[in-house]
Design a protein around this motif. Sequence first.
Motif, PDB file in Angstrom:
ATOM      1  N   ILE A  84      14.202 -16.892  17.070  1.00 41.12           N
ATOM      2  CA  ILE A  84      15.277 -17.419  16.698  1.00 41.12           C
ATOM      3  C   ILE A  84      15.076 -17.927  15.278  1.00 41.12           C
ATOM      4  O   ILE A  84      15.981 -16.897  14.763  1.00 41.12           O
ATOM      5  CB  ILE A  84      15.812 -18.811  17.366  1.00 41.12           C
ATOM      6  N   GLU A  85      13.907 -17.361  15.001  1.00 42.02           N
ATOM      7  CA  GLU A  85      13.481 -17.775  13.273  1.00 42.02           C
ATOM      8  C   GLU A  85      13.487 -16.085  12.813  1.00 42.02           C
ATOM      9  O   GLU A  85      13.821 -15.888  11.629  1.00 42.02           O
ATOM     10  CB  GLU A  85      12.262 -17.663  12.977  1.00 42.02           C
ATOM     11  N   PHE A  86      13.306 -15.714  13.657  1.00 41.18           N
ATOM     12  CA  PHE A  86      13.498 -13.746  13.747  1.00 41.18           C
ATOM     13  C   PHE A  86      14.495 -13.276  13.668  1.00 41.18           C
ATOM     14  O   PHE A  86      15.024 -12.553  12.725  1.00 41.18           O
ATOM     15  CB  PHE A  86      12.187 -13.119  14.481  1.00 41.18           C
ATOM     16  N   VAL A  87      15.131 -14.045  14.733  1.00 43.15           N
ATOM     17  CA  VAL A  87      17.166 -13.681  14.775  1.00 43.15           C
ATOM     18  C   VAL A  87      17.818 -13.853  13.066  1.00 43.15           C
ATOM     19  O   VAL A  87      18.805 -13.484  12.483  1.00 43.15           O
ATOM     20  CB  VAL A  87      17.502 -14.449  15.883  1.00 43.15           C
ATOM     21  N   ALA A  88      17.452 -14.830  13.157  1.00 46.47           N
ATOM     22  CA  ALA A  88      17.955 -15.778  11.545  1.00 46.47           C
ATOM     23  C   ALA A  88      18.028 -14.556  11.002  1.00 46.47           C
ATOM     24  O   ALA A  88      18.351 -14.547   9.428  1.00 46.47           O
ATOM     25  CB  ALA A  88      17.755 -16.804  11.094  1.00 46.47           C
TER      26      ALA A  88
END
Length: 130
Positions: free
Chosen positions: A16-20
């Motif tokens: 989710i960090e990477f998606v952001a």
Amino acid sequence: MEQFDHERLHVYRVTIEFVALAHRITATIRGFGPLKDQLHRASTSIANNIAEGAGEFAPAEKRRFYRIARRSATESAAILDTVRCCQLLDDHAPLDEGRALLLEIVKMLTSLAVGREGKVKGKFKFKGAG
């Protein structure tokens, strides 16, 4: 607050960090619209397949979803390489951060897929031995 199974996984939280981060990168990439769309799809595919795998009961299906998520992570890494080599982003720091996150994600997904595979193989060996 109750959590879904995938929300308990560290790999999901890192994803989710990477998606952001991928969203921030696509917002600043110059031109190359299809590449933006592909990064968005690949990054969200990682998260979606982790969630599907975590929600699956059958070990072989869990492994399959984690392997698909891993492929989407390596695809995302290739897209970041393309952004870098085509100089579509002035600041390379987000690309470096994304690469570091993806390396971590791939390692965790590999462990999940291999760990699940080992459990299944052990299970079948046990049944055959009995």
